[in-house]
Design an enzyme around this catalytic site. Structure first.
Site, PDB file in Angstrom:
ATOM      1  N   HIS A 416      31.143  38.937  48.445  1.00  0.00           N
ATOM      2  CA  HIS A 416      30.646  40.004  47.826  1.00  0.00           C
ATOM      3  C   HIS A 416      29.101  39.933  47.985  1.00  0.00           C
ATOM      4  O   HIS A 416      28.232  40.748  47.829  1.00  0.00           O
ATOM      5  CB  HIS A 416      30.765  40.122  46.168  1.00  0.00           C
ATOM      6  CG  HIS A 416      30.548  41.157  45.715  1.00  0.00           C
ATOM      7  ND1 HIS A 416      31.108  41.753  44.408  1.00  0.00           N
ATOM      8  CD2 HIS A 416      30.254  42.545  46.261  1.00  0.00           C
ATOM      9  CE1 HIS A 416      30.909  42.901  43.995  1.00  0.00           C
ATOM     10  NE2 HIS A 416      30.176  43.356  45.275  1.00  0.00           N
ATOM     11  N   GLU A 459      36.723  42.005  47.704  1.00  0.00           N
ATOM     12  CA  GLU A 459      35.129  42.517  47.835  1.00  0.00           C
ATOM     13  C   GLU A 459      34.619  41.653  48.880  1.00  0.00           C
ATOM     14  O   GLU A 459      33.608  40.975  48.974  1.00  0.00           O
ATOM     15  CB  GLU A 459      34.473  42.267  46.433  1.00  0.00           C
ATOM     16  CG  GLU A 459      34.863  43.240  45.489  1.00  0.00           C
ATOM     17  CD  GLU A 459      34.198  43.110  44.059  1.00  0.00           C
ATOM     18  OE1 GLU A 459      33.884  44.377  43.597  1.00  0.00           O
ATOM     19  OE2 GLU A 459      33.863  42.020  43.728  1.00  0.00           O
ATOM     20  N   GLU A 535      41.498  47.396  40.127  1.00  0.00           N
ATOM     21  CA  GLU A 535      40.740  46.716  38.714  1.00  0.00           C
ATOM     22  C   GLU A 535      40.418  48.374  38.205  1.00  0.00           C
ATOM     23  O   GLU A 535      40.079  49.230  38.862  1.00  0.00           O
ATOM     24  CB  GLU A 535      39.394  46.405  39.436  1.00  0.00           C
ATOM     25  CG  GLU A 535      39.679  44.839  39.732  1.00  0.00           C
ATOM     26  CD  GLU A 535      38.203  44.277  40.318  1.00  0.00           C
ATOM     27  OE1 GLU A 535      37.191  44.674  39.869  1.00  0.00           O
ATOM     28  OE2 GLU A 535      38.201  43.248  40.884  1.00  0.00           O
ATOM     29  N   TYR A 536      40.351  48.591  37.181  1.00  0.00           N
ATOM     30  CA  TYR A 536      40.034  49.664  36.145  1.00  0.00           C
ATOM     31  C   TYR A 536      39.694  49.338  34.778  1.00  0.00           C
ATOM     32  O   TYR A 536      39.912  48.353  34.494  1.00  0.00           O
ATOM     33  CB  TYR A 536      41.303  50.911  36.579  1.00  0.00           C
ATOM     34  CG  TYR A 536      42.249  50.616  35.755  1.00  0.00           C
ATOM     35  CD1 TYR A 536      42.496  51.639  34.424  1.00  0.00           C
ATOM     36  CD2 TYR A 536      43.255  49.783  35.698  1.00  0.00           C
ATOM     37  CE1 TYR A 536      43.533  51.707  33.797  1.00  0.00           C
ATOM     38  CE2 TYR A 536      44.570  49.644  34.907  1.00  0.00           C
ATOM     39  CZ  TYR A 536      44.703  50.589  33.990  1.00  0.00           C
ATOM     40  OH  TYR A 536      45.745  50.492  33.020  1.00  0.00           O
ATOM     41  N   ALA A 537      39.125  50.350  34.011  1.00  0.00           N
ATOM     42  CA  ALA A 537      38.810  50.025  32.615  1.00  0.00           C
ATOM     43  C   ALA A 537      38.429  49.064  32.461  1.00  0.00           C
ATOM     44  O   ALA A 537      38.820  47.773  31.951  1.00  0.00           O
ATOM     45  CB  ALA A 537      40.285  50.179  31.840  1.00  0.00           C
ATOM     46  N   HIS A 538      37.026  48.661  32.685  1.00  0.00           N
ATOM     47  CA  HIS A 538      36.057  47.538  32.566  1.00  0.00           C
ATOM     48  C   HIS A 538      35.708  47.327  31.158  1.00  0.00           C
ATOM     49  O   HIS A 538      35.211  47.975  30.569  1.00  0.00           O
ATOM     50  CB  HIS A 538      34.731  47.810  33.478  1.00  0.00           C
ATOM     51  CG  HIS A 538      33.988  46.712  33.776  1.00  0.00           C
ATOM     52  ND1 HIS A 538      32.994  46.443  33.018  1.00  0.00           N
ATOM     53  CD2 HIS A 538      34.396  45.917  34.790  1.00  0.00           C
ATOM     54  CE1 HIS A 538      32.391  45.064  33.652  1.00  0.00           C
ATOM     55  NE2 HIS A 538      33.294  45.047  34.664  1.00  0.00           N
ATOM     56  N   ASN A 595      21.134  33.984  37.748  1.00  0.00           N
ATOM     57  CA  ASN A 595      22.537  34.330  36.952  1.00  0.00           C
ATOM     58  C   ASN A 595      22.353  35.988  36.950  1.00  0.00           C
ATOM     59  O   ASN A 595      21.778  36.701  36.989  1.00  0.00           O
ATOM     60  CB  ASN A 595      22.160  33.533  35.527  1.00  0.00           C
ATOM     61  CG  ASN A 595      21.058  34.111  34.791  1.00  0.00           C
ATOM     62  OD1 ASN A 595      21.263  35.278  34.191  1.00  0.00           O
ATOM     63  ND2 ASN A 595      20.048  33.553  34.893  1.00  0.00           N
TER      64      ASN A 595
END
Length: 1024
Positions: A416, A459, A535-538, A595
């Site tokens: 990424h 990613e 991936e969904y609904a973070h 970070n």
């Protein structure tokens, strides 16, 4: 043999062409049982664990390591002890680093920092002489990020890929009696460029280490396939076995046992080389068995029935040499008609992404933690998990087989931090590193029925290296689909369209990787694959608003087959401050200057596995039973596909939140079945509010829950509350007087004092005791959520984020002026009308008009009008706030609960009467924020204060200002007051993602005018 200086000079850890030295070919986990019974029962075997206390020293870089550390005579008595498995950062060495995308070192692949923390481990073990007659291998199940290994001073080999086993042949280096292992583990390697996975960068030997013994000629690998016929009734069990050497004399036999230990089928013993594969002949180190299995019990998440396949190697005389075995689940995974199917049935993936994380142990996962995760998943109606973003501990897959959980097994690959993301993915120098990560995972996990999909990673863009991975996988294992999101989620390297964070109805344009609205994506020309969101609904902090909309779409469109929520658990690490207060640390809390702050805190559970309130919403929305009511007929549809659960239905009727009737009956609904029940009708009085609750409980114990576990529920309003006629009071009219800026009103042993200058109700007394700790004030701001912050940094606010827009409008620091305060005596009350103006700098932002009517019985009717006077962004909330003295009694309310809920996240919060302590009303999000709201409240009692109307409330020991300033929970220090927020309207929390404005339009507060009414009174005494 390579000497130590040669190893340092070669810098294997900075060479993408070198990923292994002297590692054995990847294969399934092996045990080398010596009897059929051991293999059938999965006991015994010839493993020797090396877990335990090892000697350890940390050096600033590999060049700082003394060459003598590999010598058996080296004195390591001054070294520390460290547990294996562990991450050395969790044991007080070095520091954890959290980043999401950016590498925590200069991005110059394949080169890593010269200051490269290097951990040296030394461990002694003993072997008897008899053991040395066989092949002895050592397995490191996980070492981060790369390591060299020595045995008795001899260099054994090298490995990287922190999430797959590294296995070496130790036999040539071993001796009878005491033996010495030395591992030199590097924090950074070129492999680190492929492991940029939105998690803590931790190092060390963090998974199990063990020896195992095999005969010189032994079973080296085996691949079990189950093939079902067209009706999914009968099966063929196919077993391909590979031996460690070519042989024409040995034989292999296969047997299948059911869950009760009965032998279902046993093959003939076969020699190798039975099938000619090309013009040069056959494989003389392989056998292929095929057994016909009549009507096997099939495996699924709902009925995870496991057989056991036992493979026996026989010598020239037909005597057994050794056995291997594995659990077998008969199932067929396929994509037909644009649908992902298991055993012929289209799946609906109720999935979640799971990082391996423990708040005290880091990346070390013990079996108890794994079982706890699976049981929580099953209890909350999950049926699938994505191993984000790497192969998990080997035991995880055995448990998923056992409990019934579908697995997307993901290669340890993410780049990424590259620019572009696909840079290494298109570089042929890295193709072997990519391939080996896929090959190692597939070969290790290929026999697990739980693994239904392979994933090429996460990613990393899309490139030729991915296509090589895809092609190898499809050739090696055609029985499973392959998915990969990179490059737009619909490339030729994926069998499933698997986007991340695509929205139900909203396109997200991008010149290279557009994200279409889900409903449109499946209708694109030539697109006939299933769509499953990887991936969904973070779920970051107070999130998951409008989650139900995804599930409305999944149920409406068959090719939208679910998805995997991001993610399972907050990756917080336990810390204690100087006062001994515990809190969860995140990025930057350990001296890690590079970070990404709290972006690792986006789970459905706290690090200790306490559920977030949003987990209740997930459980409700994805529950496998759907209800509909045409009173008094109740219809229930079972979405389960394969096995019925013994259920108990509990139906109850509530009048004004109190249960007045309950019925319970046992229920059995066939898979995919529907039943309709006739409920007893009930007369309803017009002045009351009625609700019907239906709850489905597990009637019997399940492996993942006890009997009585609620698996599904629904609530309907049978009759809403009707507007009541104004209450007529016969009490004496209140009296009022003015003294300078003070206006005091008295009625029924209570007094109210207003301030003409501020326009505030400064105090309210009952029998001389103060009711308020702080006055009632307008409230248009909330302590910002992670979703409100978006991509903002401390020194730079994302101008599109809600926090930036609210701060620009001054909603967090409005200046309040009282324009007018008027007192009027009416027929039954004294009315106080206050006009208030709210300014940002010199600009008028809002006006409010507060109208108090105080009656002779000490009842206060409050009407508030809010008028927006400038171009403001949508407001976080519209309501008021006040502070109360600390009370002893629990808080009680009639409204939605019992858990926290928000206007766009309240499907799971049923209307009822609830009680809780102030601490139970507070949700201790790791990054403090607005929390604890309870919506659609009709009545609330806090201490002696009673509030009635229709409102949302939150009560906390901490003010919104305190929450907004704090960065960790330990910074919140309770005082001698409670803060009560009463909201007429509250903006949704959003949650499609956490970096853009994800609150859906219907949950935004965009009106120019608001009005709300509340009734406030103080009870003569608190309830017992």
């Amino acid at each position: 043999m390579r000497n130590f200086s040669d190893i340092l000079l070669s810098q294997d850890w900075q060479n993408p062409h070198i990923v292994k030295w002297h590692c054995r070919t990847p294969h399934v986990p092996l045990h080398s049982y010596r009897t059929e019974q051991e293999a059938r029962l999965d006991v015994g075997g010839n493993r020797q664990s090396l877990n335990g206390q090892w000697r350890f020293a940390l050096f600033e870089k590999p060049e700082a390591v003394e060459p003598a550390v590999i010598d058996p005579d080296f004195d390591d008595s001054a070294w520390a002890h460290i547990p294996v498995p562990s991450n050395w950062q969790m044991q007080g060495f070095d520091k954890p680093i959290y980043t999401n995308i950016q590498y925590p070192f200069a991005d110059r692949p394949p080169y890593v920092p010269q200051d490269n923390p290097t951990g040296c481990y030394r461990h002694r073990f003993t072997l008897e002489k008899q053991a040395l007659t066989e092949s002895i291998r050592i397995v490191f199940d996980g070492v981060n990020s790369a390591f060299h290994l020595w045995c008795n001073g001899h260099w054994v080999g090298y490995s990287q890929d922190s999430r797959l086993p590294a296995e070496f042949e130790l036999t040539p280096y071993l001796q009878e009696g005491e033996n010495l292992l030395v591992a030199m583990v590097l924090r950074w390697s070129d492999g680190s460029y492929l492991e940029d996975q939105d998690m803590w960068w931790l190092s060390g030997i963090f998974r199990d280490v063990y020896l195992y013994r095999k005969p010189i000629l032994a079973i080296e690998d085996f691949f079990i396939r189950t093939e079902l016929d067209a009706l999914y009734q009968h099966a063929e069990l196919r077993v391909e076995t590979r031996l460690s050497q070519v042989t024409r004399h040995h034989q292999v036999q296969v047997a299948l046992f059911d869950a009760q230990g009965e032998c279902v089928a046993r093959s003939q013993a076969l020699h190798t080389g039975q099938r000619v594969v090309d013009e040069k002949g056959a494989w003389h180190d392989k056998t292929e068995h095929s057994l016909a299995i009549c009507s096997p019990t099939l495996w699924s998440d709902e009925a995870p029935y496991l057989y056991r396949c036992v493979i026996c190697l026989l010598d020239e005389d037909g005597a057994p040499i050794e056995f291997e075995s594995a659990a077998v689940g008969f199932r067929k995974v396929e994509i037909t008609q644009g649908l992902l199917k298991l055993n012929g049935q289209p799946l609906l993936i109720r999935g979640v992404n799971r990082h391996e994380h423990h708040p005290e142990l880091g990346h070390v996962m013990d079996e108890a933690s794994m079982r706890r995760d699976i049981e929580l998943m099953k209890q909350h109606n999950f049926n699938a998990v994505r191993t984000a973003h790497y192969p998990n501990h080997p035991r995880w897959y055995e448990l998923c087989d056992e409990y019934g959980l579908y697995v997307v097994d993901e290669a340890n690959l993410e780049t990424h931090g590259q620019f572009p993301m696909s840079r290494l993915s298109n570089d042929p120098q890295w193709v072997n590193a990519y391939l080996q990560r896929m090959i190692g995972m597939v070969e290790r996990d290929k026999n697990h029925p739980c693994v239904i999909i392979w994933s090429l990673g996460n990613e990393s863009g899309i490139g030729t290296n991915h296509h090589a991975m895809y092609q190898w996988t499809k050739q090696r294992d055609p029985s499973r689909p392959v998915q990969y999101e990179g490059g737009g989620a619909n490339t030729a390297a994926t069998d499933i369209v698997c986007p991340m964070y695509a929205r139900v109805d909203q396109h997200q344009p991008h010149p290279a990787v557009p994200k279409y609205a889900l409903k449109n994506w499946i209708s694109l020309p030539q697109e006939n694959r299933p769509l499953i969101l990887c991936e969904y609904a973070h779920a970051m902090g107070n999130s998951l608003g409008a989650f139900y909309k995804y599930w409305q779409a999944f149920r409406e469109f068959p090719r939208l087959q679910g998805g995997f929520i991001w993610d399972w658990v907050d990756q917080g690490i336990s810390k204690w401050d100087s006062e001994g207060r515990h809190y969860w640390g995140y990025g930057g809390d350990f001296g890690d200057t590079i970070n990404d702050r709290q972006f690792c805190i986006n789970g459905l559970l706290f690090p200790d596995r306490t559920p977030h309130p949003a987990l209740h919403e997930v459980k409700k929305v994805q529950q496998p039973y759907q209800f509909s009511l045409s009173y008094p007929k109740l219809t229930i549809h079972n979405e389960r596909l394969f096995a019925a659960l013994p259920l108990e239905l509990v139906v109850s009727v509530l009048c004004d939140g109190q249960e007045i009737k309950q019925e319970r009956l046992p229920l059995d609904i066939a898979p995919r079945g529907t039943i309709t029940l006739d409920l007893a009708s009930l007369p309803m009085l017009p002045e009351h509010e009625y609700h019907l609750n239906a709850v489905l409980l597990c009637r019997e114990d399940q492996p993942w829950s006890n009997a009585g576990h609620c698996i599904a529920s629904e609530q309907w309003c049978l009759q809403p509350r009707r507007s009541m006629l104004p209450k007529i009071t016969h009490a004496p009219l209140p009296q009022w007087q003015q003294d300078g800026d003070k206006v005091r009103i008295e009625a029924a042993n209570q007094q109210w004092q207003f301030n003409r200058q501020t326009g505030l109700l400064e105090q309210w007394w009952q029998n001389g005791q103060p009711v308020l700790s702080e006055p009632l004030r307008d409230n248009f701001y909330r302590a910002v959520l992670d979703n409100d912050i978006g991509t903002s940094e401390a020194q730079h606010l994302d101008p599109n984020s809600w926090i930036a827009r609210w701060h620009a409008a001054g909603l967090d620091k409005l200046r309040v002026e009282c324009d007018d305060l008027r007192v009027t005596t009416l027929n039954e009350s004294v009315e106080v009308v206050i006009d208030v103006a709210h300014y940002h700098q010199q600009a008028l932002a809002l006006r409010t008009r507060w109208r108090y009517q105080i009656f002779g019985d000490a009842r206060v009717e409050l009407n508030v009008e809010v008028m927006l006077c400038s171009d403001l962004p949508p407001l976080p909330r519209v309501g008021l706030t006040l502070a109360l003295p600390v009370a002893e009694n629990p808080v009680s309310w009639f409204g939605r609960g019992p858990h926290e809920n928000y206007p766009d996240r309240l499907q799971s919060a049923h209307v009822g009467r609830y009680t809780a302590t102030v601490d139970e009303l507070h949700t201790p999000y790791i990054f403090p924020s607005e929390n604890g709201l309870r919506c659609d409240t009709r009545q609330l009692q806090v201490g002696a204060l009673v509030v009635e109307g229709h409102f949302h409330f939150s009560l906390s020991r901490y003010s919104q200002t305190m929450l907004d300033k704090a960065k960790h929970s330990n910074e919140l220090v309770a005082g001698d007051k409670w803060y009560l927020n009463l909201d007429a309207q509250h903006m949704g929390v959003g949650g499609d993602d956490s970096w853009s404005q994800s609150v859906h339009p219907e949950f935004l507060l965009t009106q120019p005018h608001y009005q709300y009414q509340l009734t406030l009174r103080v009870k003569a005494s608190s309830p017992q």
